[in-house]
Design a protein around this motif. Structure first.
Motif, mmCIF file in Angstrom:
data_model
loop_
_atom_site.group_PDB
_atom_site.id
_atom_site.type_symbol
_atom_site.label_atom_id
_atom_site.label_comp_id
_atom_site.label_asym_id
_atom_site.label_seq_id
_atom_site.Cartn_x
_atom_site.Cartn_y
_atom_site.Cartn_z
ATOM 1 N N SER A 1 0.840 -1.197 0.000
ATOM 2 C CA SER A 1 0.000 0.000 0.000
ATOM 3 C C SER A 1 0.871 1.241 0.000
ATOM 4 O O SER A 1 1.903 1.286 0.669
ATOM 5 C CB SER A 1 -0.892 0.027 1.237
ATOM 6 N N PRO A 2 0.450 2.290 -0.730
ATOM 7 C CA PRO A 2 1.139 3.571 -0.594
ATOM 8 C C PRO A 2 1.095 4.010 0.876
ATOM 9 O O PRO A 2 0.146 3.662 1.588
ATOM 10 C CB PRO A 2 0.315 4.538 -1.447
ATOM 11 N N TRP A 3 2.066 4.734 1.327
ATOM 12 C CA TRP A 3 2.129 5.245 2.696
ATOM 13 C C TRP A 3 0.865 6.057 2.994
ATOM 14 O O TRP A 3 0.397 6.813 2.159
ATOM 15 C CB TRP A 3 3.379 6.098 2.842
ATOM 16 N N GLN A 4 0.316 5.833 4.194
ATOM 17 C CA GLN A 4 -0.933 6.457 4.660
ATOM 18 C C GLN A 4 -2.171 5.787 4.055
ATOM 19 O O GLN A 4 -3.286 6.254 4.305
ATOM 20 C CB GLN A 4 -0.974 7.976 4.401
ATOM 21 N N GLY A 5 -1.983 4.720 3.271
ATOM 22 C CA GLY A 5 -3.124 4.025 2.686
ATOM 23 C C GLY A 5 -3.244 2.615 3.233
ATOM 24 O O GLY A 5 -2.412 2.164 4.028
ATOM 25 N N LYS A 6 -4.295 1.909 2.824
ATOM 26 C CA LYS A 6 -4.502 0.542 3.303
ATOM 27 C C LYS A 6 -4.989 -0.400 2.207
ATOM 28 O O LYS A 6 -5.704 -1.356 2.474
ATOM 29 C CB LYS A 6 -5.465 0.535 4.500
ATOM 30 N N TYR B 1 7.261 6.274 4.377
ATOM 31 C CA TYR B 1 7.079 7.092 3.169
ATOM 32 C C TYR B 1 8.295 7.060 2.252
ATOM 33 O O TYR B 1 8.171 7.268 1.052
ATOM 34 C CB TYR B 1 6.704 8.537 3.538
ATOM 35 N N LYS B 2 9.489 6.791 2.798
ATOM 36 C CA LYS B 2 10.671 6.777 1.928
ATOM 37 C C LYS B 2 10.656 5.564 1.001
ATOM 38 O O LYS B 2 10.981 5.671 -0.184
ATOM 39 C CB LYS B 2 11.951 6.813 2.759
ATOM 40 N N GLY B 3 10.280 4.394 1.543
ATOM 41 C CA GLY B 3 10.177 3.202 0.709
ATOM 42 C C GLY B 3 9.110 3.369 -0.368
ATOM 43 O O GLY B 3 9.288 2.928 -1.517
ATOM 44 N N TYR B 4 8.007 4.024 0.002
ATOM 45 C CA TYR B 4 6.949 4.320 -0.974
ATOM 46 C C TYR B 4 7.497 5.232 -2.077
ATOM 47 O O TYR B 4 7.273 4.998 -3.275
ATOM 48 C CB TYR B 4 5.766 4.957 -0.233
#
Lengths: 351, 351
Positions: free
Chosen positions: A146-151, A230-233
């Motif tokens: 999932s993108p960061w902050q998503g699910k 968020y960096k991995g995203y």
């Protein structure tokens, strides 16, 4: 667990591919590179993949005789259409183009669309590095993260790989980075689940609401975490841009996966080659790499460790061991391979 | 905390650089790009850096009038010697070369050695992206981070940056990744320490024995963690190889730092430009980027969040706010700047 000597397993793999209609040269390459991953301990990208490839070929979603074609070549930039050939065949052809163009221009970038699973990245980066070049390899992958902050899973493990020469047959490999942009491979979570380990380390996964979790079951039913959040995203999107967006390929929501035999995989790859000799003689570069390595390895070990390594060192050590001891194949994977052999009329080695 | 309107702070910064002997065009560029970081909320790379730059110039370790020189140019590969000029001047010249060579060959790589701190990477990647190119920027940095499994600082925050066009004056910026290869910036740990927060999140830092810690004091006296452990270390070495090793510059153990005025910084930079139009028309690429962005932003938010973003979005929003509200400068940083002004005979704006 069956233990198969390396040479015997490679010959068996080659026979399976030949029987599935893959031309001899490509069958040999594919078998050799899958086995190379097992030798280095990267069993997630080893010979068990062959079971999926065979099913894809049998279902007609991977074409055993295709080679792909150049869509455009302009300066040091080449766009390739894999035409649903075996991923390894596309990768070999793209590496050849990358090396050729980097010899001409000093560096090159090759994208491939309508491609397939090409095994472990390291093999291809090393193929470029054998020519005295920095070899970068990227690919997008089936949605899992999932993108960061998503699910919701919206993109794949999108690996980043760099091989630094010399990568010859003398076993020298100063630096060989091959990493997914997730904290850990999804396989590690599956393994903890199968082995009924109740807890996994924090940072590996999120539950299905996107909350970081250490509960193995919640993680198994949840999401793999992007590396460091968020960096991995961000890094995964960098890979997505280099592969699918720039290459004109399928965006992540249109990808299949090697486990869905009825749908083409449609991943994209990206290869970048940098001719080191445009900057300095290779010998000088090698000396500088050894100096960097020496600085890092001279670091006092942290509590609980005995040494500092460079990327690729643990795999290099395993390779020497497994060449001698043979390769362990879990029962389930061995059954998949021998089932394939029965379907294709290939004789199974005695183990 | 003094709040200074953006235009006034930029003019003041420019005056300080002029007084220190920096030619007008370079003073204007340096002031503008430092302020751009403040506008985007990247205060760690904002105008307070000027205090260090001024001291370095006064001490003779940064040369205010140098421009650097091309060491070699071969195909699309260029090696630059920064000759200890202002980092921003070296970066501007290298971006110009990268764009010129990518126009000729489709992509290019430029390394710079004997360079200096160039502010935030994003500015330079965006300078390349303004030309319809993918702009990659990397640099090595003063030692602060331990290799994985070690407990001594041996390399720096070694950032990775990618800007994707369009990056024009219309405020469009589909993707702007600018990340250190540590879990968080060292500054976040310093800030927790200064503000007497007893705990920091796990994964940010290690104590001086290399053991992961959440104790702020132990972290402050310990080590910044590489992003996700061995992967962040691997990425940092990738950056080190592209910058110092390939560029022929100082290896990490020979670097100075902006806080040590008596020793040249000697960092190396690397710039890569990819001309998108060699693959497809820019409009088509932009449409594809918007499609990728739409897929990601349509993700259901995780518990505790309201939306999914792309790299660069939070900074773009802050920029609009800060342009209107002015820039907060902490007292200590303001004093450093006004001390510099007193030494150089520059009049200080009333705040």
């Amino acid at each position: 667990m069956p233990v198969v000597p390396h040479a015997q397993l490679e010959a068996f793999s080659q026979q399976l591919l030949l029987a599935a209609g893959v031309p001899a040269e490509n069958a040999e390459l594919t078998a050799r590179m899958l086995l190379a991953a097992n030798l280095r301990g990267i069993d997630s990208h080893g010979v068990h993949l062959l079971s999926y490839y065979l099913k894809q070929i049998e279902a007609g979603t991977v074409h055993p005789t295709h080679e792909g074609r150049v869509v455009s070549e302009s300066g040091a930039c080449l766009s390739y259409d894999g035409e649903n050939a075996l991923g390894q065949v596309i990768a070999r052809n793209c590496c050849d183009h990358a090396v050729r163009l980097a010899k001409e221009h000093g560096l090159s970038i090759v994208t491939a669309r309508e491609a397939n699973h090409f095994g472990a990245c390291f093999w291809w980066a090393r193929e470029i590095a054998r020519h005295g070049m920095l070899g970068f390899v990227f690919c997008n992958a089936s949605t899992l993260v999932s993108p960061w902050q998503g699910k919701q899973p919206k993109y794949g493990t999108n690996p980043i790989c760099l091989a630094v020469p010399p990568c010859g047959d003398d076993g020298q490999e100063p630096f060989l980075l091959d990493m997914a942009t997730t904290t850990v491979a999804a396989n590690k979570i599956f393994k903890a689940f199968i082995n009924q380990q109740p807890e996994i380390p924090l940072g590996w996964a999120m539950d299905k609401e996107g909350v970081p979790t250490t509960d193995t079951v919640a993680a198994y039913n949840g999401l793999v975490s992007p590396l460091g959040g968020y960096k991995g995203y961000g890094l995964a999107m960098m890979v997505e841009i280099l592969c699918s967006v720039l290459g004109g390929g399928a965006l992540p929501n249109d990808l299949g996966g090697i486990r869905f035999v009825t749908k083409p995989v449609r991943v994209s790859h990206c290869y970048i080659a940098v001719d080191i000799t445009r900057f300095m003689p290779l010998e000088e570069f090698n000396t500088r790499m050894l100096a960097l390595t020496a600085i890092m390895k001279a670091t006092a070990p942290a509590f609980g460790f005995t040494e500092v390594l460079m990327a690729g060192d643990p795999e290099k050590r395993l390779e020497a061991q497994r060449l001698a001891s043979g390769i362990d194949i879990p029962e389930g994977n061995w059954k998949d391979l021998t089932d394939g052999a029965a379907r294709l009329g290939v004789s199974v080695p005695v183990v």
